[in-house]
Write an enzyme that holds these catalytic residues in place. Structure first.
Site, PDB file in Angstrom:
ATOM      1  N   SER A 293      44.626  43.804  35.576  1.00 35.27           N
ATOM      2  CA  SER A 293      43.213  43.567  35.260  1.00 35.27           C
ATOM      3  C   SER A 293      42.951  42.112  34.860  1.00 35.27           C
ATOM      4  O   SER A 293      43.096  41.211  35.673  1.00 35.27           O
ATOM      5  CB  SER A 293      42.784  44.543  34.162  1.00 35.27           C
ATOM      6  OG  SER A 293      41.402  44.538  33.965  1.00 35.27           O
ATOM      7  N   ASP A 304      44.463  30.490  42.838  1.00 35.93           N
ATOM      8  CA  ASP A 304      43.473  30.125  43.851  1.00 35.93           C
ATOM      9  C   ASP A 304      43.046  28.665  43.755  1.00 35.93           C
ATOM     10  O   ASP A 304      42.720  28.037  44.762  1.00 35.93           O
ATOM     11  CB  ASP A 304      42.239  31.027  43.723  1.00 35.93           C
ATOM     12  CG  ASP A 304      42.455  32.389  44.357  1.00 35.93           C
ATOM     13  OD1 ASP A 304      43.512  32.575  44.995  1.00 35.93           O
ATOM     14  OD2 ASP A 304      41.583  33.264  44.212  1.00 35.93           O
ATOM     15  N   LYS A 318      45.046  46.008  39.666  1.00 34.69           N
ATOM     16  CA  LYS A 318      43.863  46.706  39.146  1.00 34.69           C
ATOM     17  C   LYS A 318      42.666  45.774  39.259  1.00 34.69           C
ATOM     18  O   LYS A 318      42.470  44.880  38.441  1.00 34.69           O
ATOM     19  CB  LYS A 318      44.046  47.144  37.694  1.00 34.69           C
ATOM     20  CG  LYS A 318      42.827  47.892  37.145  1.00 34.69           C
ATOM     21  CD  LYS A 318      42.998  48.241  35.676  1.00 34.69           C
ATOM     22  CE  LYS A 318      41.758  48.958  35.148  1.00 34.69           C
ATOM     23  NZ  LYS A 318      40.547  48.141  35.172  1.00 34.69           N
TER      24      LYS A 318
END
Length: 554
Positions: A293, A304, A318
């Site tokens: 999460s 990224d 998740k």
């Protein structure tokens, strides 16, 4: 009166639009009717059970079972929270509660203290790891569930509670004063070496970003030039805290995550809102299969933006957003309303709960359906299976004897006895299990049961079982028995062969008695393979740059 000429296309579109609206309206009404009908049926069933069932029923219990069974058809994260569980839910989301500050649990069939949090009433008042609960105030808890004991220990701050425990052969009573317990999201931070800082982030409850920020600023004041952020085993938590932690390392105005769901008001884009604390310091983020999460959002966003190198193993996956909605009578429902998408555009969710096989089981996203995305520097990353590390470190496996000693709580029990006999040990970074200590442990084990089956023995058992079904079994039976005799394990030899890893397990257990959770984390830094790899990468700027560019394939 002259009739106006009407465009046939406009008339056609109007008819289609009207039909669509009527269809949508009809569908909505049908759905609302279906909900009302089934609620009425459910209420009727409860009412008739209460009237005619041979025994008295507990309506609260039955309805809770019905609700939970219904929610199990959706996903594991949509939960019903009755009023009596609101304190536990508040602890999960805020990290605070009124109590004594101790992790409790059941070991060897007995409820006991597993970890008192340093500086809180349990630890300060004298409770220790391994203390077995006998009474809380006047209530005998020796045979109660762990959850019942936890509930009795909790209460308003500044109220007293008496706790009676058994320690070895002694019965002790402690008078503790409850206080507001706020568990830090950063149980430990420090310097691994002169240049490298380390921050262990275990949760994303309220103030997680503040905790990380304080640790980072303190480490920078000590002169660190690189950082290891450890989110292994972190189950996640509050989204805002994840965004603010990413903001510590990337500039203001950058997207960290967006949520996309069925209804418009759950769709949102979360961007950094402040200037970063340090946008240049080299970072390694440690992840594993229990990072989930919010931990995945932090790791994935930094990946990224090519802001950090990720080391370890693929995360849990998740990517579902939960929203808490209040219900009648102070109950709540925590339901999945959207999915997370990180800056590259990928979703980290690994399991599609909307599609199930013939047995009703949800399926993982197949590799053939995973999509490619690119990081800021053009590196390829995939969606649909959590966050994958830039450098993979395989999980450490343990010998069956080590597993048996831990699973049977023998190392835990020895830790209790050692603690009662020794007032102190060396600091977490300096303490080691020497040969004298290990010899004492081996002697202590002599009358203990810790039988186990090695991997080879298990394979031979399977071979023997399947071979018995074959017509030639009698011909090979003697050979199988000969092999079994050759590989039959010897406990004494295994204690020598696997002494290194058994010593490490003992070391962690003993350090926890004297230095608590913080000490265990600090001691683990010395022989941690992911830490070693992080130091090697962060100290080699050229290799770090190569990893964070598109020229290197994963």
């Amino acid at each position: 009166m002259k009739l106006q000429h009407r465009n046939p296309l406009i008339i056609f579109l109007a008819v289609i639009l009207s039909a669509g609206l009527l269809f949508s309206f009809a569908n909505k009404n049908d759905r609302l009717f279906a909900i009302a009908k089934n609620l009425d049926i459910f209420a009727s069933v409860i009412r008739e059970l209460d009237s005619y069932y041979v025994d008295d029923i507990d309506p609260d219990h039955l309805v809770a079972i019905g609700i939970n069974a219904m929610l199990e058809e959706l996903d594991p994260y949509t939960d019903f929270i009755p009023e009596e569980n609101s304190d536990d839910f508040r602890l999960m989301t805020t990290g605070e509660y009124g109590g004594v500050g101790a992790l409790i649990g059941n070991r060897t069939g007995v409820n006991m203290v597993l970890m008192p949090y340093y500086g809180f009433p349990a630890q300060a008042g004298g409770l220790r790891i391994g203390d077995q609960f006998l009474k809380v105030d006047t209530v005998d808890v020796s045979k109660k569930e762990t959850s019942d004991i936890s509930r009795l220990l909790k209460g308003p701050a500044n109220t007293a509670v008496d706790v009676q425990v058994k320690r070895g052969e002694d019965t002790l009573t402690f008078n503790l004063t409850r206080r507001k317990i706020v568990i830090s999201n950063v149980p430990y931070y420090g310097k691994i070496d002169d240049q490298t800082g380390y921050i262990k982030l275990t949760d994303f409850t309220t103030n997680a970003a503040t905790d990380v920020r304080k640790a980072l600023l303190d480490l920078k004041s000590q002169g660190i030039t690189r950082l290891v952020l450890d989110v292994r085993d972190n189950p996640g938590g509050i989204l805002k805290e994840a965004v603010d932690i990413v903001n510590l390392f990337i500039p203001k105005g950058k997207e960290v995550v967006r949520t996309i769901g069925k209804i418009e008001n759950v769709n949102a884009v979360y961007k950094t809102t402040k200037s970063p604390v340090d946008k240049d310091i080299p970072i390694a983020v440690l992840i594993n299969e229990r990072s989930a999460s919010a931990a995945e959002i932090v790791a994935g966003a930094l990946q990224d933006y090519d802001r950090a190198v990720l080391i370890g193993r693929k995360t849990f996956g998740k990517g579902l957003v939960q929203t808490t909605v209040p219900l009648s009578y102070n109950a709540q429902i925590k339901l999945t309303t959207a999915k997370y998408y990180i800056p590259s555009g990928r979703c980290i969710q690994a399991i599609d709960y909307s599609k199930k096989d013939e047995n009703g089981n949800s399926n993982s996203v197949p590799d053939s359906l995973r999509n490619e995305f690119k990081t800021k520097n053009g590196r390829l990353v995939l969606d649909g299976a959590g966050i994958e590390p830039d450098l993979k470190i395989d999980s450490k496996s343990f010998a069956p004897i080590t597993f048996s000693l831990v699973a049977r709580n023998l190392i835990f029990s020895y830790g209790n006895e050692f603690f009662r006999q020794h007032e102190s040990i060396a600091s977490p970074r300096d303490f080691e299990i020497d040969d004298t200590m290990y010899k004492d442990f081996v002697s202590w084990l002599e009358d203990k049961d810790y039988d186990y089956t090695t991997y080879v023995e298990k394979s031979l058992e399977d071979l023997n079982k399947y071979a018995q079904k074959e017509p030639y079994f009698e011909e090979i039976q003697a050979t199988i028995e000969e092999l079994k005799n050759k590989v039959s394990h010897n406990k004494e030899q295994d204690l020598i062969t696997h002494k290194g890893e058994i010593k490490e397990a003992l070391k962690e257990e003993l350090i926890s008695r004297y230095y608590y959770q913080e000490g265990v984390v600090e001691a683990s830094l010395k022989n941690d393979e992911e830490i070693k790899k992080s130091l090697a990468i962060l100290s080699d700027q050229q290799e770090l740059r190569q990893i964070l560019t598109a020229s290197v394939k994963k």
